[in-house]
Design a protein around this motif. Structure first.
Motif, mmCIF file in Angstrom:
data_model
loop_
_atom_site.group_PDB
_atom_site.id
_atom_site.type_symbol
_atom_site.label_atom_id
_atom_site.label_comp_id
_atom_site.label_asym_id
_atom_site.label_seq_id
_atom_site.Cartn_x
_atom_site.Cartn_y
_atom_site.Cartn_z
ATOM 1 N N THR A 1 -7.640 -5.059 -6.260
ATOM 2 C CA THR A 1 -6.979 -6.124 -7.014
ATOM 3 C C THR A 1 -5.705 -6.586 -6.320
ATOM 4 O OG1 THR A 1 -7.704 -4.938 -8.993
ATOM 5 C CG2 THR A 1 -6.252 -6.820 -9.337
ATOM 6 N N ASP A 2 -4.936 -5.633 -5.809
ATOM 7 C CA ASP A 2 -3.644 -5.942 -5.211
ATOM 8 C C ASP A 2 -3.736 -6.348 -3.742
ATOM 9 O OD1 ASP A 2 -4.408 -3.136 -5.369
ATOM 10 O OD2 ASP A 2 -2.622 -2.686 -4.206
ATOM 11 N N VAL A 3 -4.923 -6.347 -3.176
ATOM 12 C CA VAL A 3 -5.066 -6.715 -1.770
ATOM 13 C C VAL A 3 -6.066 -7.867 -1.657
ATOM 14 C CG1 VAL A 3 -5.445 -5.866 0.575
ATOM 15 C CG2 VAL A 3 -4.539 -4.310 -1.142
ATOM 16 N N CYS A 4 -7.342 -7.574 -1.488
ATOM 17 C CA CYS A 4 -8.322 -8.628 -1.192
ATOM 18 C C CYS A 4 -8.573 -9.582 -2.353
ATOM 19 C CB CYS A 4 -9.617 -8.000 -0.702
ATOM 20 S SG CYS A 4 -9.368 -7.107 0.857
ATOM 21 N N GLU B 1 -15.887 -6.754 3.875
ATOM 22 C CA GLU B 1 -14.969 -6.638 5.001
ATOM 23 C C GLU B 1 -15.690 -5.928 6.138
ATOM 24 O OE1 GLU B 1 -10.603 -4.744 6.081
ATOM 25 O OE2 GLU B 1 -11.213 -4.903 3.981
ATOM 26 N N VAL B 2 -15.532 -6.459 7.341
ATOM 27 C CA VAL B 2 -16.209 -5.912 8.520
ATOM 28 C C VAL B 2 -15.244 -5.968 9.707
ATOM 29 C CG1 VAL B 2 -18.163 -6.199 10.085
ATOM 30 C CG2 VAL B 2 -18.430 -6.772 7.683
ATOM 31 N N SER C 1 -8.281 -12.037 2.786
ATOM 32 C CA SER C 1 -8.772 -13.185 2.024
ATOM 33 C C SER C 1 -10.199 -13.550 2.432
ATOM 34 C CB SER C 1 -7.869 -14.400 2.250
ATOM 35 O OG SER C 1 -8.452 -15.552 1.666
ATOM 36 N N ALA C 2 -11.025 -13.848 1.433
ATOM 37 C CA ALA C 2 -12.400 -14.291 1.708
ATOM 38 C C ALA C 2 -12.432 -15.694 2.307
ATOM 39 C CB ALA C 2 -13.224 -14.250 0.424
ATOM 40 N N SER D 1 -10.589 -3.145 -9.317
ATOM 41 C CA SER D 1 -9.824 -1.914 -9.209
ATOM 42 C C SER D 1 -8.757 -2.094 -8.142
ATOM 43 C CB SER D 1 -10.760 -0.758 -8.832
ATOM 44 O OG SER D 1 -10.043 0.451 -8.737
ATOM 45 N N GLY D 2 -7.568 -1.582 -8.418
ATOM 46 C CA GLY D 2 -6.471 -1.682 -7.463
ATOM 47 C C GLY D 2 -6.245 -0.386 -6.721
ATOM 48 N N SER D 3 -5.289 -0.405 -5.802
ATOM 49 C CA SER D 3 -4.957 0.815 -5.062
ATOM 50 C C SER D 3 -4.292 1.833 -5.990
ATOM 51 C CB SER D 3 -4.065 0.500 -3.864
ATOM 52 O OG SER D 3 -2.864 -0.121 -4.277
#
Length: 195
Positions: free
Chosen positions: A131-134, A56-57, A105-106, A157-159
């Motif tokens: 895990t729960d986002v990107c 992410e940038v 999203s990628a 890993s999630g938040s």
């Protein structure tokens, strides 16, 4: 599904994740995830599986953050910060593909779809965070583009633990075999199955 039609997406494992690392928090689940991601990456590199490193940038003037700052996240991953680079532990090697994204999203606003078509990939293995986002947003878009996806759960890993588990359930709703602990076990043993 065959291994030769698969690719590994390493999502958002960046220096930002390591700047708070101290001797006191080495047992944090996030660090375990990154150590596991390194093991997965080593095995899949040895299998010559295509590896796509995603980070992410954001621009320094923050014009591309959109609604992202409306949630729980603060300003992060500014493109001229050394913390935005890929993490040293899983740093890309020659021959790996690099994708920079400005949204969760990628797939969104990147050339990932063109790359996957060129590689003739039909299955994506996902590691990284969150895990729960990107991871979740990328998996949903993979599903919408008709790719199979597999989340290697202990290399993500999630938040929070709760958010991580809920995201896995949501992804499993889309694809019944989206995640399974045995993917990690198979990878640790040096082989991979997709059944």
């Amino acid at each position: 599904m065959k291994l030769e039609k698969s690719a590994l997406l390493v999502i958002d494992i960046q220096q930002e994740d390591f700047k708070e690392m101290t001797k006191d928090n080495l047992n944090d689940p996030a660090w375990e995830c990154i150590r596991n991601a390194k093991q997965v990456l080593d095995v899949l590199r040895s299998k010559k599986l295509p590896v796509i490193q995603v980070k992410e940038v954001h621009r320094p003037d923050m014009i591309d953050f959109g609604r992202e700052l409306d949630g729980s996240e603060g300003v992060h991953c500014i493109e001229n910060s050394p913390y935005t680079d890929y993490a040293n532990l899983t740093y890309p090697i020659e021959g790996e593909y690099l994708i920079s994204k400005r949204r969760y999203s990628a797939f969104f606003g990147t050339d990932l779809e063109i790359l996957l078509k060129g590689l003739r990939v039909d299955t994506l293995y996902l590691i990284g965070g969150l895990t729960d986002v990107c991871i979740h947003y990328t998996a949903v878009d993979a599903h919408q583009h008709d790719y199979h996806f597999r989340v290697i759960t202990d290399a993500c890993s999630g938040s929070s633990t709760k958010a991580h588990n809920y995201a896995l359930k949501a992804m499993q709703y889309l694809q019944r075999i989206a995640h399974n602990r045995r993917y990690s076990i198979c990878i640790r043993m040096g082989y991979l199955t997709t059944r």
